[in-house]
Write an enzyme that holds these catalytic residues in place. Structure first.
Site, PDB file in Angstrom:
ATOM      1  N   GLY A  57      -4.524   6.960  -0.811  1.00  0.00           N
ATOM      2  CA  GLY A  57      -3.375   6.215  -0.314  1.00  0.00           C
ATOM      3  C   GLY A  57      -3.171   6.528   1.149  1.00  0.00           C
ATOM      4  O   GLY A  57      -3.671   7.548   1.637  1.00  0.00           O
ATOM      5  N   CYS A  84      -8.988  11.765  -2.556  1.00  0.00           N
ATOM      6  CA  CYS A  84      -8.406  11.723  -1.205  1.00  0.00           C
ATOM      7  C   CYS A  84      -6.924  12.135  -1.222  1.00  0.00           C
ATOM      8  O   CYS A  84      -6.627  13.290  -1.487  1.00  0.00           O
ATOM      9  CB  CYS A  84      -8.644  10.337  -0.595  1.00  0.00           C
ATOM     10  N   TYR A  85      -6.003  11.211  -1.006  1.00  0.00           N
ATOM     11  CA  TYR A  85      -4.585  11.561  -1.097  1.00  0.00           C
ATOM     12  C   TYR A  85      -4.280  12.218  -2.453  1.00  0.00           C
ATOM     13  O   TYR A  85      -3.417  13.091  -2.556  1.00  0.00           O
ATOM     14  CB  TYR A  85      -3.739  10.292  -0.908  1.00  0.00           C
ATOM     15  N   HIS A 171     -14.480   9.519  -1.051  1.00  0.00           N
ATOM     16  CA  HIS A 171     -14.297   8.373  -1.954  1.00  0.00           C
ATOM     17  C   HIS A 171     -15.564   8.120  -2.776  1.00  0.00           C
ATOM     18  O   HIS A 171     -16.509   7.502  -2.287  1.00  0.00           O
ATOM     19  CB  HIS A 171     -13.946   7.120  -1.144  1.00  0.00           C
ATOM     20  N   GLU A 173     -15.862   6.043  -5.106  1.00  0.00           N
ATOM     21  CA  GLU A 173     -15.908   4.660  -5.608  1.00  0.00           C
ATOM     22  C   GLU A 173     -16.601   3.689  -4.661  1.00  0.00           C
ATOM     23  O   GLU A 173     -16.945   2.584  -5.057  1.00  0.00           O
ATOM     24  CB  GLU A 173     -14.480   4.166  -5.911  1.00  0.00           C
ATOM     25  N   GLY A 227     -12.652 -24.857 -12.837  1.00  0.00           N
ATOM     26  CA  GLY A 227     -12.948 -23.577 -12.186  1.00  0.00           C
ATOM     27  C   GLY A 227     -13.318 -22.532 -13.229  1.00  0.00           C
ATOM     28  O   GLY A 227     -13.157 -22.756 -14.434  1.00  0.00           O
ATOM     29  N   VAL A 228     -13.801 -21.392 -12.757  1.00  0.00           N
ATOM     30  CA  VAL A 228     -14.298 -20.361 -13.669  1.00  0.00           C
ATOM     31  C   VAL A 228     -13.204 -19.865 -14.621  1.00  0.00           C
ATOM     32  O   VAL A 228     -13.407 -19.792 -15.832  1.00  0.00           O
ATOM     33  CB  VAL A 228     -14.841 -19.145 -12.871  1.00  0.00           C
ATOM     34  N   ASP A 229     -12.025 -19.555 -14.071  1.00  0.00           N
ATOM     35  CA  ASP A 229     -11.020 -18.865 -14.877  1.00  0.00           C
ATOM     36  C   ASP A 229     -10.478 -19.729 -16.011  1.00  0.00           C
ATOM     37  O   ASP A 229     -10.434 -19.306 -17.166  1.00  0.00           O
ATOM     38  CB  ASP A 229      -9.865 -18.375 -13.989  1.00  0.00           C
ATOM     39  N   LYS A 371     -12.638 -10.556 -11.787  1.00  0.00           N
ATOM     40  CA  LYS A 371     -13.422 -11.798 -11.672  1.00  0.00           C
ATOM     41  C   LYS A 371     -14.856 -11.642 -12.184  1.00  0.00           C
ATOM     42  O   LYS A 371     -15.359 -12.498 -12.913  1.00  0.00           O
ATOM     43  CB  LYS A 371     -13.454 -12.221 -10.194  1.00  0.00           C
TER      44      LYS A 371
END
Ligand code: XMP
Length: 515
Positions: A57, A84-85, A171, A173, A227-229, A371
């Protein structure tokens, strides 16, 4: 989620990477969810987490209103990984010390470790990591051992195995920490004991059960956009409740070339879904006649969509649920660094307000998915690639790409140019590497020469961007011959265009759509 093991909770302290952390955990086949840092401890407990990850953060633990978790979190009895934070919170709250470091670290660093806790199991003793911090742990809290260092961070990784607390200043990730995936996998599997049981196959089964339980004998209406969703939501719900789902597809005249045919072919002919096709082209075009202001266009398109959809839904008789393809990023209550709400840049077109007006309950079967997971789910459900891998397309469609006046003729011109651009991108095998590619028809005309004739015709601008989540975007570096072929074809094949530009604005300062 029923049928799937205990989740990992990512506690969000305002990090730009919280979603990425949650996705990485899911890539390790463990279900994850993001909660704001100040979620009451009972609510955290209610999720029965297998472990917690404190995100990074932008704050300093010494700031006046530094975001702090409920201290009870340390008594939940599950492993916690502080990033991190997050690791600075360990030091701040458990009796260590955090200082503004003399040497801020941004970017690549090299971690040396001789870890025996399991966090770095299988990770090279010397490995690249990515740092982004001003503050750093100056004294670890009692009971913590150093398990890794970098040149500027003597406490780059610390752990208290008895208390099940693990902290890293870097990090894991991000892709710039190449062995970060391994570290996160060690944390969720070896340390937290989670099974690798989260995948789309298991999601389908539990989602179908969930939809059946919720809908019972009720009826569901779904606005299908192509659309995809909404496509994936419709097919999933159809699997669960069959003919009690009716989809409504509104042709607003602002769609891409051949879109109405594609949607009818896929959903009605292949999936045998009850699909109502509403041709509202003329109504939309007359609502947009003479309107050039982008916000006004958006409002008119949005309002009319609701009107048309509602009329059609009434024709269907009593309905109980409105299905929507809402995704997890729309649901996560984001913790903003400033604490204030973010400004509305453009009013998005959606069906907000409809459920109350029509007395419908919302059914959002994708609200836990990212997504890329929705795409994987679409494939799992047998949707064709051309739907599942589609670029995003805005609700107001070509209405906000036809800059200036929106007329049938200009829309037809734009549709043709758009189809050629996408065709060339696909032929060059670049489509899947691009977040979104689009064409805007500009409100200027230019002089050209074709054959021996002077022309005075329309100008279009091509735009293609790469992006992770549409919040920021960079323009796509095309091989020049792809642009050249596209420009040639557009000028030759589209009757009213004689000039083609390529937009090299990133976001920010530009947005992806022009209006
Ligand atoms: P901007 O133009 O704000 O767009 O950079 C970010 C992403 O959102 C899409 N977009 C929309 N999607 N309804 C939608 O469902 C809308 O009204 C809308 N406006 C923009 C845009 O295509 C891009 O992917």
């Amino acid at each position: 989620m029923e049928g799937i093991g205990r989740p990992i909770v990512v506690l969000d302290f305002g990090a730009q990477y919280s979603k990425l952390i949650a996705r990485r955990v899911r890539e390790a086949k463990v279900f994850s969810l993001i909660l704001p840092y100040d979620t009451p401890i009972d609510q955290v407990r209610a999720h029965n987490p297998a472990a917690i990850i404190f995100s990074g953060g932008p704050s300093s633990v010494h700031a006046d209103r530094a975001p702090l978790p409920d201290p009870e979190i340390f008594r939940l009895g599950v492993p916690i990984l502080g990033i991190c934070y997050g690791v600075q919170l360990f030091a701040h709250m458990l009796g260590g010390r955090v200082e503004r470091s003399d040497r801020r670290e941004y970017g690549i660093a090299h971690l040396e470790h001789s870890d025996t806790t399991g966090l770095f199991s299988g990770v090279d003793g010397h490995t690249q990591v990515w740092m982004s911090h001003g503050d750093a742990v100056a004294d670890p809290p009692p009971g913590f051992a150093v398990i890794g260092t970098t040149e500027n961070s003597p406490y780059a990784a610390i752990a208290n195995v008895d208390a099940q607390l693990y902290g890293v200043q870097f990090h894991p990730e991000v892709v710039h920490t190449p062995q970060g995936t391994r570290m996160l996998s060690n944390f969720v599997h070896a340390i937290s004991g989670c099974d690798a049981d989260w995948d789309m196959g298991s999601f389908v089964d539990s989602a179908i059960r969930g939809i059946r339980d919720r809908v019972g004998e009720g009826r569901v209406v779904c606005g299908l956009s192509g659309g995809v969703d909404s496509s994936v939501a419709a097919v999933l719900i159809h699997r669960a409740v069959g003919d009690r789902l009716t989809c409504v597809f509104v042709n607003n005249g602002l769609l891409r070339k051949d879109e109405p045919d594609l949607v009818q072919e896929v959903f009605r002919d292949n999936f045998h879904i009850d699909l109502r096709y509403v041709d509202a082209e003329e109504r939309f075009l007359s609502a947009l006649a003479g309107i050039e202001d982008p916000e006004e266009k958006r409002k008119r398109i949005g309002n009319l969509f609701i009107e048309v959809f509602e009329e059609e839904a009434h024709r269907l008789g009593h309905m109980d649920f409105l299905a929507q393809g809402t995704l997890y990023p729309d649901v996560i209550e984001s913790v903003s660094a400033t604490g204030g709400p973010s400004a509305t840049i453009k009013s998005h077109h959606n069906v907000g307000g409809l459920p109350e007006q029509m007395n419908l309950q919302l059914l959002e079967p994708l609200r836990e998915l990212f997504k890329d997971e929705v795409r994987a789910l679409g494939k799992e459900l047998g949707l064709p690639e051309k739907i599942v891998m589609r670029h995003p397309f805005p609700g107001p469609g070509l209405g906000v790409r036809c800059i200036g006046a929106v007329t049938k003729e200009r829309l037809d011109t734009l549709r043709e140019a758009d189809a050629i651009f996408i065709d060339e991108i696909k032929k060059a095998d670049l489509y899947d590497g691009i977040w979104q590619a689009l064409v805007d028809l500009l409100p200027v005309r230019s002089v050209g020469v074709q054959g021996d004739e002077r022309t005075y015709e329309e100008v279009c601008s091509l735009r293609a961007v790469t992006s992770e989540d549409a919040m920021t975007a960079d323009w796509f570096r095309f091989p020049p011959d792809v642009l050249q072929r596209t420009a040639n074809r557009i000028c030759n094949e589209v009757q009213h265009i004689n000039r083609v530009l390529y937009d090299i604005t990133s976001k920010p300062p530009g947005t992806i759509e022009w209006e």
